[in-house]
Design a protein around this motif. Structure first.
Motif, PDB file in Angstrom:
ATOM      1  N   ARG A  20      -9.275   0.845   3.111  1.00 50.05           N
ATOM      2  CA  ARG A  20      -8.471  -0.336   3.442  1.00 50.05           C
ATOM      3  C   ARG A  20      -8.836  -1.438   2.467  1.00 50.05           C
ATOM      4  O   ARG A  20      -9.941  -1.447   1.913  1.00 50.05           O
ATOM      5  N   VAL A  21      -7.934  -2.399   2.289  1.00 51.75           N
ATOM      6  CA  VAL A  21      -8.268  -3.598   1.515  1.00 51.75           C
ATOM      7  C   VAL A  21      -8.310  -4.779   2.470  1.00 51.75           C
ATOM      8  O   VAL A  21      -7.555  -4.839   3.438  1.00 51.75           O
ATOM      9  N   LEU A  37       0.826  -1.218   0.000  1.00 46.83           N
ATOM     10  CA  LEU A  37       0.000   0.000   0.000  1.00 46.83           C
ATOM     11  C   LEU A  37       0.855   1.260   0.000  1.00 46.83           C
ATOM     12  O   LEU A  37       0.334   2.379   0.117  1.00 46.83           O
TER      13      LEU A  37
END
Ligand SMILES: O=P(O)(O)OC[C@H]1O[C@H](OP(=O)(O)OP(=O)(O)O)[C@H](O)[C@@H]1O
Ligand SMILES: O=c1cc[nH]c(=O)[nH]1
Length: 168
Positions: A150-151, A127
């Motif tokens: 967010r992932v 990220l």
């Protein structure tokens, strides 16, 4: 934002990791996944490599720098390393690299077991927000998220990525 397909990333990572190991003449790497998502990525990567190498698993909960603030997650399990760490070439695998604090904790735990010859860091997603000087050697994709995004990886099969909005 559209998120990449994890299966495609795993296949590209397998190619990149193979080249990385060849370049460094590492013939017997020791694979370690970080729970939870990193273990799923490691399993998928080993399957893609056609490898039946044993997979170590790390739970870094006790080594996190926010442990005293957040306490222990009820699902914490002991790490399982079915091989020596001392003198070995380790392949440390996680799903997401954000602050780098999980990897810092993982390295601290690993070095409590012994002194590896090398550690190669493999992440599905970077990220690009590292708060520590930690970068993957092999990465599936680099993403720039907004501060509120967010992932989340779900698995183990199929691996799927989902975008989460902390503001919602
Ligand atoms: O670089 P960092 O800022 O430390 O973030 C990355 C970590 O965050 C997630 O772990 P999480 O603690 O959510 O656990 P999970 O794998 O069980 O989802 C992810 O799986 C990475 O391990
Ligand atoms: O977006 C993020 C950041 C840290 N860890 C995750 O799993 N996802």
């Amino acid at each position: 934002m559209s998120l990449p397909n994890p299966a495609e990333l795993i296949s590209q990572m397998a190619v990149r990791l193979t080249a990385h190991l060849e370049q460094r003449a590492i013939s017997e790497p020791r694979y370690i996944g970080i729970r939870t998502g990193g273990v799923w990525v490691a399993q998928a990567l080993l399957a893609e490599l056609g490898s039946d190498a044993p997979l170590g698993t790390l739970d870094v909960s006790f080594y996190r720098d926010d442990f005293s603030q957040n306490g222990l997650h009820p699902q914490v399990r002991p790490s399982e390393l079915p091989f020596e760490i001392e003198g070995q070439h380790l392949i440390l695998i996680d799903d997401v690299l954000m602050s780098g604090r999980t990897i810092r904790a993982a390295l601290n735990e690993l070095f409590d077991y012994g002194r590896p010859a090398s550690v190669t860091l493999v992440c599905l997603l970077d990220l690009d927000a590292a708060e520590l000087p930690i970068r993957p050697n092999v990465v599936g994709a680099t993403l720039s998220l907004a501060a509120h995004e967010r992932v989340k990886l779900s698995g183990p099969a199929p691996l799927q990525l989902e975008l989460q909005d902390l503001a919602l």
